[in-house]
Design an enzyme around this catalytic site. Structure first.
Site, PDB file in Angstrom:
ATOM      1  N   ASP A  78       0.811  -1.215   0.000  1.00 46.60           N
ATOM      2  CA  ASP A  78       0.000   0.000   0.000  1.00 46.60           C
ATOM      3  C   ASP A  78       0.847   1.270   0.000  1.00 46.60           C
ATOM      4  OD1 ASP A  78      -2.145  -1.707   0.133  1.00 46.60           O
ATOM      5  OD2 ASP A  78      -3.221  -0.520   1.619  1.00 46.60           O
ATOM      6  N   GLU A 442      -6.820   4.386  -0.454  1.00 46.22           N
ATOM      7  CA  GLU A 442      -6.414   4.986   0.812  1.00 46.22           C
ATOM      8  C   GLU A 442      -5.997   6.441   0.593  1.00 46.22           C
ATOM      9  OE1 GLU A 442      -4.787   1.268   3.480  1.00 46.22           O
ATOM     10  OE2 GLU A 442      -3.339   2.681   2.662  1.00 46.22           O
ATOM     11  N   SER A 468      -5.392   5.029   5.261  1.00 45.26           N
ATOM     12  CA  SER A 468      -4.335   4.141   5.708  1.00 45.26           C
ATOM     13  C   SER A 468      -4.389   4.010   7.217  1.00 45.26           C
ATOM     14  CB  SER A 468      -2.976   4.722   5.296  1.00 45.26           C
ATOM     15  OG  SER A 468      -1.926   4.109   6.015  1.00 45.26           O
TER      16      SER A 468
END
Length: 556
Positions: A78, A442, A468
């Site tokens: 991510d 995110e 996040s």
């Protein structure tokens, strides 16, 4: 044994021949076949070392009389995927991970499984697969990264993201930022704070699907490899006793995981993943239950990004088992549920204790009387929205401000970094939900920019996307229904008054029902950003965030 379907009897001579082509012996094929589901790759720092973890797991399986057989899954980092088109694929990868594991297991007849995840969507994707397949299974993560050191203080990845905003605001030099980026991530492991990866690894332990220590033993310690060997041995015990994931992941186990989540102040992404996992286990888990457990569970830990402590500190303070024991003293968890140890939670926590009350507080003296995550409702989010209230400054728990409306993360980030957002305003980022994103990106870049520019105690951010686990501040995500489903967030206009009341669980826009109806009726939805490939299919199949962004059972 299930594996007899691929290796026993005269009809399976061709199958055995293929196994022998890989070096398997007759003696190995006579043993149970244990699938080792390894998400190792050279892209994610939390996964760079997982081949070594797998070696330890396989050694444990061999010691206990099984034959391990390793296969892989995909994984998205991510952090690396953040703030560009890659983030569209992160949440969406969760379904691919679960499906690919189902394919491998059903095609090759494994008797039991050991899952080796570490980061982001890989953990919930694997848990979904375990619940779906329901054969003896156990999890061993790669472990958390150690915190970095910079100018005498412990730091992590979130400090680097916030450093970008600090440079833009003239509060940090570019040279300092380079020093920060060199120091923040000192080695392998899942990023050092209570971000999504570590939240999910800790909750896997609390859920009962991993041995004690899974969530907190650092990636670089030999204890992690010893735990991996014990996990390999333990799966043979689970197979013998026929203890399967749905024996463990029952309703009480999910409630335990939620209570632990609230006590730890975990990532808001857990409120996407736990419902998705429970759905595979055929157990209902909705936002009302989440908020109910949050309202009765005090926040006992304040780890980065909400505080200065990291996962290594949580481990030294007693770890997840100490948190569970403290909750159990006040009947905030069910001690009778079975875990992959073969024993109950009550048995597991007997020897646990809180060693540092600064890191794990008592129920009597918590960081906050309620859990780290709150569910908000109102005319802006009729089906709910989620905020990590444990990381919100006291002065922002209740806020009223003018909306600054953006239809993408990029537009909002540019406005923040260009100094166009003023104190008191509410940033609204929409068409970033599961369907509208697609993929529910995110928003760490805009929230970190807000924090880095010193506005996190003055500016709120609302989105139908997600945040996040490294996000802090008044950041409210998962707004449902999302804008692409003509949810009320799609009707908000520049200058509308947004009302945020976290203590009273309210999220509203100052509009009459009549005005809201008129705006939504006249609304023209944007075209989907992806018209072919996986994300096109994903956007047609995915449900709202309040349902866990799972695939709908039927496509209309």
């Amino acid at each position: 044994m299930r594996s007899d379907s691929v290796k026993k009897g005269i009809e399976r001579a061709p199958h055995r021949s293929l196994f022998k082509a890989m070096g398997y012996t007759k003696e190995e094929l006579d043993r149970p076949l244990i699938g080792i589901v390894n998400s190792a790759n050279e892209v994610i720092p939390g996964h760079i070392h997982l081949h070594e973890i797998a070696k330890a797991v396989k050694a444990g399986v061999y010691m206990a009389g099984g034959t391990p057989s390793e296969f892989s899954t995909i994984g998205v980092c991510d952090g690396i995927a953040m703030n560009h088109q890659g983030m569209h694929f992160s949440l969406a990868s969760r379904e691919i991970i679960a499906d690919s594991i189902e394919i491998m297991v059903m095609a090759h007849g494994f008797d039991a499984l050991v899952f080796i995840p570490n980061c982001d969507k890989i953990i919930p994707g694997m848990l979904m697969a375990a619940a779906r397949l329901n054969i003896p299974s156990l999890f061993i993560s790669g472990g958390p990264m150690m915190a970095g050191k910079f100018k005498g203080r412990n730091i992590d990845l979130s400090n680097v993201f916030e450093g970008v905003g600090a440079v833009k605001a003239g509060r940090m030099s570019a040279e300092e930022l380079e020093g920060l980026e060199d120091a923040a991530c000192p080695g392998c492991g899942s990023c050092a704070g209570m971000f999504t990866a570590n939240s999910m690894n800790c909750l896997t332990e609390a859920l009962g699907m991993a041995l004690p220590g899974n969530g907190t033993i650092p990636a670089v310690e030999a204890a992690r490899y010893r735990l991996a060997k014990r996990s390999g041995m333990k799966i043979m015990d689970l197979l013998e006793k026929e203890i399967c994931p749905r024996n463990i992941m029952n309703e009480d186990a999910f409630k335990n995981a939620l209570a632990a989540d609230m006590a730890l102040g975990g990532s808001t992404n857990t409120i996407l993943h736990l419902p998705a996992i429970s759905h595979e286990a055929e157990i209902e888990l909705d936002l009302k239950l989440v908020d109910q457990i949050s309202s009765q569970t005090p926040q006992l830990c304040k780890l980065s990004p909400a505080g200065d402590y990291h996962i290594q500190d949580l481990r030294e303070a007693g770890g997840i088992q100490a948190v569970l024991k403290e909750l159990s003293r006040h009947d905030l968890i069910n001690k009778g549920v079975i875990t992959v140890t073969g024993n109950s939670v009550e048995d597991n926590i007997k020897g646990a204790e809180i060693i540092d009350l600064q890191v794990i507080r008592s129920v009597e003296e918590p960081f906050a009387p309620n859990g780290g995550i709150a569910v908000l409702m109102g005319n802006l989010a009729p089906d709910g929205a989620v905020v990590k209230q444990g990381a919100v400054a006291p002065e922002m728990m209740q806020h009223r401000g003018k909306a600054r409306v953006f239809d993408s993360e990029e537009e909002a980030t540019a406005a923040i970094l260009d100094g166009k957002i003023k104190a008191g305003e509410v940033i609204v980022i929409r068409f970033e939900g599961p369907k509208g994103g697609p993929g529910m990106r995110e928003m760490l870049t805009p929230t970190s920019a807000v924090a880095g520019m010193g506005l996190d105690k003055e500016v709120s951010l609302i989105t139908d996307g997600r945040f996040s686990g490294a996000t802090r501040g008044a950041s409210i995500g998962h707004v449902s229904p999302e804008a692409m489903e003509k949810g009320p967030v799609a009707a908000v206009r520049e200058g509308d008054t947004i009302i945020i009341d976290i203590p009273n669980r309210k999220l509203e826009v100052d509009l009459s029902p009549e005005e809201m109806e008129i705006r939504l009726k006249n609304l023209e939805l944007p075209q989907s950003k992806y018209t072919k490939g996986y994300l096109s299919r994903y956007s047609r199949l995915v449900s709202s965030a309040n349902e866990g962004a799972i695939f709908k059972s039927e496509v209309t």
